[in-house]
Design a protein around this motif. Structure first.
Motif, PDB file in Angstrom:
ATOM      1  N   PRO A  22       0.946  -1.135  -0.016  1.00 48.65           N
ATOM      2  CA  PRO A  22       0.102  -0.055   0.132  1.00 48.65           C
ATOM      3  C   PRO A  22       0.892   1.190  -0.007  1.00 48.65           C
ATOM      4  O   PRO A  22       1.832   1.436   0.862  1.00 48.65           O
ATOM      5  N   LEU A  23       0.389   2.166  -0.852  1.00 48.86           N
ATOM      6  CA  LEU A  23       1.295   3.589  -0.777  1.00 48.86           C
ATOM      7  C   LEU A  23       0.416   4.304   0.213  1.00 48.86           C
ATOM      8  O   LEU A  23       1.520   5.138   1.012  1.00 48.86           O
ATOM      9  N   SER A  24      -0.557   4.373   0.141  1.00 52.97           N
ATOM     10  CA  SER A  24      -1.332   5.376   1.186  1.00 52.97           C
ATOM     11  C   SER A  24      -2.869   4.803   1.333  1.00 52.97           C
ATOM     12  O   SER A  24      -3.371   4.201   0.156  1.00 52.97           O
ATOM     13  N   ARG A  55     -21.053   8.754   7.530  1.00 48.38           N
ATOM     14  CA  ARG A  55     -21.299   7.786   6.520  1.00 48.38           C
ATOM     15  C   ARG A  55     -20.020   6.935   6.487  1.00 48.38           C
ATOM     16  O   ARG A  55     -19.071   7.547   6.457  1.00 48.38           O
ATOM     17  N   GLU A  56     -20.170   5.589   6.211  1.00 50.60           N
ATOM     18  CA  GLU A  56     -18.867   4.786   6.158  1.00 50.60           C
ATOM     19  C   GLU A  56     -18.621   4.939   4.822  1.00 50.60           C
ATOM     20  O   GLU A  56     -19.216   4.666   3.793  1.00 50.60           O
ATOM     21  N   LEU A  57     -17.084   4.991   4.615  1.00 56.06           N
ATOM     22  CA  LEU A  57     -16.593   5.153   3.437  1.00 56.06           C
ATOM     23  C   LEU A  57     -16.272   3.381   2.871  1.00 56.06           C
ATOM     24  O   LEU A  57     -15.996   2.637   3.341  1.00 56.06           O
ATOM     25  N   LYS A  58     -16.460   3.506   1.619  1.00 58.18           N
ATOM     26  CA  LYS A  58     -16.085   2.181   0.805  1.00 58.18           C
ATOM     27  C   LYS A  58     -14.682   2.081   0.239  1.00 58.18           C
ATOM     28  O   LYS A  58     -14.280   3.004  -0.501  1.00 58.18           O
ATOM     29  N   GLN A  59     -13.932   1.116   0.824  1.00 57.07           N
ATOM     30  CA  GLN A  59     -12.416   1.194   0.344  1.00 57.07           C
ATOM     31  C   GLN A  59     -12.397   0.613  -1.332  1.00 57.07           C
ATOM     32  O   GLN A  59     -13.197  -0.298  -1.649  1.00 57.07           O
ATOM     33  N   VAL A  60     -11.577   1.329  -2.125  1.00 54.93           N
ATOM     34  CA  VAL A  60     -11.407   1.329  -3.411  1.00 54.93           C
ATOM     35  C   VAL A  60     -10.125   0.938  -3.717  1.00 54.93           C
ATOM     36  O   VAL A  60      -9.228   1.809  -3.353  1.00 54.93           O
ATOM     37  N   THR A  61      -9.587   0.120  -4.087  1.00 55.64           N
ATOM     38  CA  THR A  61      -8.116  -0.107  -4.567  1.00 55.64           C
ATOM     39  C   THR A  61      -7.812   0.217  -5.885  1.00 55.64           C
ATOM     40  O   THR A  61      -8.271  -0.179  -6.837  1.00 55.64           O
ATOM     41  N   LEU A 121     -15.732   7.252  -0.950  1.00 58.36           N
ATOM     42  CA  LEU A 121     -14.796   6.217  -1.245  1.00 58.36           C
ATOM     43  C   LEU A 121     -13.390   6.443  -0.335  1.00 58.36           C
ATOM     44  O   LEU A 121     -13.075   7.617  -0.087  1.00 58.36           O
ATOM     45  N   ASN A 122     -12.796   5.638   0.071  1.00 59.86           N
ATOM     46  CA  ASN A 122     -11.481   5.363   0.823  1.00 59.86           C
ATOM     47  C   ASN A 122     -10.470   4.790  -0.066  1.00 59.86           C
ATOM     48  O   ASN A 122     -10.356   3.394  -0.153  1.00 59.86           O
ATOM     49  N   LEU A 123      -9.844   5.584  -0.816  1.00 59.05           N
ATOM     50  CA  LEU A 123      -8.779   5.034  -1.655  1.00 59.05           C
ATOM     51  C   LEU A 123      -7.650   4.468  -1.128  1.00 59.05           C
ATOM     52  O   LEU A 123      -6.956   4.945  -0.171  1.00 59.05           O
ATOM     53  N   LYS A 124      -7.481   3.151  -1.546  1.00 57.03           N
ATOM     54  CA  LYS A 124      -6.234   2.403  -1.199  1.00 57.03           C
ATOM     55  C   LYS A 124      -5.189   2.458  -2.303  1.00 57.03           C
ATOM     56  O   LYS A 124      -5.516   1.567  -3.140  1.00 57.03           O
ATOM     57  N   LEU A 125      -4.090   2.991  -2.388  1.00 62.40           N
ATOM     58  CA  LEU A 125      -3.109   3.020  -3.337  1.00 62.40           C
ATOM     59  C   LEU A 125      -2.246   1.913  -3.235  1.00 62.40           C
ATOM     60  O   LEU A 125      -1.748   1.623  -2.296  1.00 62.40           O
ATOM     61  N   ASN A 170      -7.899  -7.895  -8.686  1.00 71.55           N
ATOM     62  CA  ASN A 170      -7.066  -7.374  -7.620  1.00 71.55           C
ATOM     63  C   ASN A 170      -7.153  -6.052  -7.433  1.00 71.55           C
ATOM     64  O   ASN A 170      -6.976  -5.426  -5.932  1.00 71.55           O
ATOM     65  N   PHE A 171      -7.121  -5.073  -8.222  1.00 76.22           N
ATOM     66  CA  PHE A 171      -7.446  -3.683  -8.140  1.00 76.22           C
ATOM     67  C   PHE A 171      -8.728  -3.501  -8.569  1.00 76.22           C
ATOM     68  O   PHE A 171      -9.030  -3.994  -9.603  1.00 76.22           O
ATOM     69  N   ASP A 172      -9.607  -2.205  -8.192  1.00 72.63           N
ATOM     70  CA  ASP A 172     -10.670  -2.174  -8.793  1.00 72.63           C
ATOM     71  C   ASP A 172     -10.509  -0.932  -9.844  1.00 72.63           C
ATOM     72  O   ASP A 172     -11.140  -1.129 -11.011  1.00 72.63           O
ATOM     73  N   ILE A 173      -9.207  -0.355  -9.624  1.00 73.40           N
ATOM     74  CA  ILE A 173      -8.921   0.749 -10.763  1.00 73.40           C
ATOM     75  C   ILE A 173      -7.442   0.838 -10.939  1.00 73.40           C
ATOM     76  O   ILE A 173      -6.750   0.480 -10.062  1.00 73.40           O
TER      77      ILE A 173
END
Length: 344
Positions: free
Chosen positions: A30-32, A49-55, A81-85, A102-105
């Motif tokens: 993970p970068l951040s 509101r709960e954030l949804k993790q997006v990889t 969105l909670n971005l996981k880089l 494995n990645f969403d984006i």
């Protein structure tokens, strides 16, 4: 809705190409992540509101600026969105990881593998999980990945112009979109891709490789070019060989986007909002420079002096540029199909 270029990766190609990527131990790094796991709501309303993790696959260099800015300014959080880089070593790995789910984006260069995978899917009549949705960056002079040589060999008169590289060894970071970039740089000096020996060297290792003469020249991305110049190791040969080309793109896993249409749309809104910030003075904004310093681990002063990437806040894809890249890969015998892809 944004105009999109559907470039799909077939299940067979995924099975053949899938490899682990990331650190040397094979793990994904993970970068951040976003700075918060919930999004606060106004006083007197319901619970946060709960954030949804997006990889999101990303490389911690300046072309990833919209992700970094969007996270730190809360644009992605505002969309839920909670971005996981995730760090990826190169374009082929990025594509495979995104297509495999494995990645969403994902984000990266448009290499021959993208075009071949699209053709295989189309010819096989398969719907496969990959779609290009926006540019990652566009290029204007001075480009963010110029052609460079050793400062010592330039000063000695040995390598002072692009034509001096005929028969020499030139590096790119990884196979993929940078092959086309190298072709355009060589053309500015009357050479072509076949006139040099192409090898791969990671950007952080280029300055040392030039110094010990294990390579003669390199396509070197910012901020490593500016860092190399500061250390007296790197000399730019050409940095104005394209104007308006789109070498990279943002793409998502189609199945993820289909199952999460609100998150997908929210991602694009937040991404383009960050792009707009950057294009409207962001690259000279001290607060933005601080964000880029945090994510790239490059000193703010170096970022300010580095050649910057560009982007279009409308998110319009440069299909003409992508077509030129497809034609280049075909001329090099790197494509597995005849004719042109139907981008629609």
């Amino acid at each position: 809705m944004l105009k999109r270029l559907a470039l799909l990766l077939g299940a067979t190609a995924v099975a053949l190409a899938f490899v682990a990527c990331g650190d040397d131990d094979g793990s994904l790094t993970p970068l951040s992540t976003g700075t918060a796991g919930t999004l606060s709501t106004p006083a007197g309303t319901a619970t946060p509101r709960e954030l949804k993790q997006v990889t999101v696959g990303s490389i911690p260099i300046l072309i990833g600026a919209p992700f970094f800015v969007g996270i730190e300014k809360g644009y992605f959080a505002q969309e839920g969105l909670n971005l996981k880089l995730e760090r990826v070593s190169g374009d082929p790995d990025m594509l495979v990881q995104t297509a495999a789910g494995n990645f969403d984006i994902g984000s990266g260069g448009m290499g021959a593998g993208v075009f071949n995978a699209a053709a295989a899917a189309i010819q096989g009549g398969r719907e496969v999980p990959f779609e290009v949705v926006a540019p990652l960056h566009n290029e204007k002079p001075p480009v963010t990945t110029p052609l460079v040589v050793s400062k010592a060999r330039y000063d000695s008169g040995e390598l002072t112009k692009v034509s001096d590289l005929k028969g020499k060894k030139v590096s790119i970071k990884a196979r993929g979109g940078l092959e086309y970039w190298l072709q355009r740089a060589l053309q500015s000096g009357g050479l072509s891709f076949g006139d040099v020996t192409v090898v791969t060297v990671p950007f952080p290792d280029v300055a040392a490789a030039l110094k010990n003469k294990s390579i003669d020249a390199a396509m070197l991305g910012e901020p490593f070019t500016t860092l190399g110049e500061d250390n007296g190791l790197v000399q730019v040969l050409t940095e104005n060989f394209v104007n308006g080309e789109q070498p990279t793109a943002v793409y998502w896993n189609r199945d993820w986007a289909r199952k999460n249409p609100e998150l997908a749309a929210g991602f694009l809104r937040a991404y383009l909002k960050a792009v707009a910030d950057l294009e409207n003075g962001g690259w000279t904004d001290p607060a933005v420079i601080t964000i880029l310093e945090k994510y790239t681990q490059v000193p703010a002063d170096v970022i300010r002096r580095s050649a910057r990437p560009y982007n279009d806040p409308s998110g319009k894809l440069n299909l003409e540029s992508l077509r030129r890249q497809e034609e280049f890969f075909k001329a090099q015998g790197l494509l597995t199909y005849d004719g042109q892809l139907d981008y629609s």
